[in-house]
Design an enzyme around this catalytic site. Structure first.
Site, short mmCIF file in Angstrom:
data_model
loop_
_atom_site.label_atom_id
_atom_site.label_comp_id
_atom_site.label_asym_id
_atom_site.label_seq_id
_atom_site.Cartn_x
_atom_site.Cartn_y
_atom_site.Cartn_z
N ASP A 1 0.83 -1.21 0.00
CA ASP A 1 0.00 0.00 0.00
C ASP A 1 0.86 1.26 0.00
OD1 ASP A 1 0.84 -0.68 2.65
OD2 ASP A 1 -0.53 0.85 3.41
N GLU A 2 0.29 2.33 -0.45
CA GLU A 2 0.87 3.67 -0.34
C GLU A 2 2.33 3.72 -0.78
OE1 GLU A 2 -1.80 5.52 3.28
OE2 GLU A 2 -0.13 4.20 3.83
#
Length: 500
Positions: free
Chosen positions: A300-301
């Site tokens: 993620d991210e």
């Protein structure tokens, strides 16, 4: 007033028979492990240490023919009979404890008949031990709290920009150089392999599976401290500068510990052969330490990673994990990669009403033969402030999250085209940027953890007369005395009708 049962069982029949008393004459018989659990919980709740014998007022019977995690509870005619598979017996004990009520004459259990089983196979809570580190005693307490609400998976977020939390013999520099810091400048720490094994074993004793996560290619600034040659320079955006200005911690610098709260700036050098070797070493060793079937690799991210490099990297990692005989799990962003290992599970953390692209990435896991774990941030991220003036928590997920909003969502309605058959389960994460100890955990987690538990276990919203917000706020309010006796320091939310 509905019975204080959370999560709501699938079938409950209240009967007019006399209550069953819990007193000095009460005894427990049947399955030994479940009997010990019930004895402990009854003593905690009533102060009475009920003896275990061959014939009991409470009879606990293992039924190997029962559906997975199901149980049947029959209270009446002077006795209590509980049957189910091993996990179901444990869940039935927690249902029984919720029914124990005090009155002027002592303790009693109302006459009921309950037949219960879970809606979803995966019912998880996540504890972030990377932003702030929690010792084994605290993790065990968190496991007990979750198990009492029929959760069966503990997702441990073991690495992030602020620290690395598990000893690996193949990569000793991770704990030697990257474990001693935490968010806000707090002390860090790590689990030895023996301590990790203790957590895994304790979770198993509560019928919970540990899911370890090592987030990559982003959220890897701590790796920089141990192996700088496989990590990239931080990518700083205006958003990261704004977060640093608002929350402190300074801007990240390669090779320097990071204690701030910004995300998305770090990355492994995904096309470097040394980084590939690092990933293989990490997951190979973690796989040997983890008897459960899942390894979570984050994904993620990763704002500091080129999108094409990201897609190739997460696909490669998923296949590495699959080759170890484990099922890979990743946050929903990894669904953008076309080459994920078949059957990879996606964890959706966007909102109840998905922002552009997040739903498409989530559906990609299902199209690839996997399923979804739903963790909508604006409903069941337990680190969100419950009210605007709360001391702890954040507000980025659409502002403060009330108990009512944590309850009023339906898993099969979040992503268009996704049905119960595509949903592996529900997980309520607790990120710990503002959380430092068990008291903080209780203050943010309760009572919203109960709302998430009902989404994970109980039949769909509206399918039962009591599967409603009004019923839930009364039912969960009836658990205040039980939670107090268990040492849970929960906030008395004004949304709940608390009873004693």
């Amino acid at each position: 007033m509905p019975l204080p049962l959370v999560p709501l069982p699938a079938h409950v029949i209240e009967r007019p028979n006399p209550d069953v008393r819990i007193d000095a004459a009460t005894t427990i018989s049947g399955d030994a492990d479940t009997a010990v659990l019930l004895q402990s919980l009854l003593e905690q709740r009533t102060g009475i240490r009920v003896p275990i014998g061959s014939v009991g007022t409470v009879d606990l019977r293992l039924d190997d023919t029962a559906a997975p995690e199901s149980y049947r509870l029959d209270v009446g005619n002077g006795g209590i009979r509980l049957s189910g598979d091993a996990a179901g017996l444990s869940y039935g004990v927690h249902t029984l404890i919720q029914l124990v009520q005090g009155d002027a004459d002592g303790w009693r259990v109302p006459s009921v008949e309950i037949a219960d089983e879970p809606r979803f196979a995966y019912r998880g809570v996540m504890l972030d031990v990377a932003r702030h580190f929690f010792d084994v005693t605290t993790v065990r307490a968190f496991i007990d709290r979750a198990a009492s609400l029929k959760y069966n998976h503990l997702h441990l977020h073991l690495s992030d920009d602020q620290g690395w939390r598990l000893e690996l013999h193949s990569r000793p520099e991770l704990t030697a150089r990257a474990s001693q810091t935490a968010a806000g400048g707090a002390a860090g720490g790590f689990y030895t392999q023996e301590q990790y094994g203790e957590i895994v074993a304790y979770a198993a004793s509560r019928h919970m599976t540990v899911v370890p996560e090592f987030d990559m290619p982003g959220h890897t600034h701590a790796v920089t401290l141990a192996y700088p040659e496989i990590t990239a320079q931080p990518v700083l955006s205006d958003h990261i500068r704004d977060v640093a200005a608002a929350y402190g911690g300074g801007l990240p610098e390669h090779g320097t510990p990071y204690t701030g709260m910004a995300v998305g700036f770090s990355s492994l050098r995904t096309r470097d052969a040394a980084a590939t070797t690092f990933v293989r070493d990490v997951f190979t060793e973690v796989a040997t330490l983890t008897p459960g079937p899942y390894l979570h690799f984050g994904g993620d991210e990763a704002l500091g990673t080129d999108p094409a490099d990201f897609a190739d990297f997460v696909a490669e990692v998923s296949h590495e994990i699959a080759a170890l005989g484990k099922t890979p799990i990743a946050w929903h962003e990894a669904g953008a990669a076309p080459g994920l290992a078949p059957g990879t599970i996606g964890q959706y953390w966007n909102f109840i009403m998905p922002t552009v692209g997040s739903d498409e990435r989530a559906r990609a896991f299902v199209a690839n033969g996997g399923r979804l774990v739903l963790s909508p941030a604006d409903a069941i991220y337990l680190d969100m402030k419950p009210t605007a003036d709360a001391r702890l928590g954040l507000t980025w997920a659409n502002g403060p999250t009330s108990v009512e909003r944590a309850y009023r969502w339906e898993p099969s309605d979040v992503i268009a085209g996704i049905t119960d058959a595509d949903i592996f389960g529900v997980e309520a994460p607790l990120w710990t940027e503002t959380v430092t100890d068990l008291a903080d955990i209780d203050a943010l987690v309760f009572p919203r953890i109960a709302a998430a538990a009902e989404a994970a276990w109980s039949p769909a919203t509206g399918t039962l007369p009591d599967r409603t917000w009004d019923s839930f706020r009364a039912r969960v309010g009836g658990l205040g005395a039980l939670w107090t006796s268990a040492g849970i320091r929960f906030p008395a939310s004004e949304e709940i009708v608390w009873t004693t």
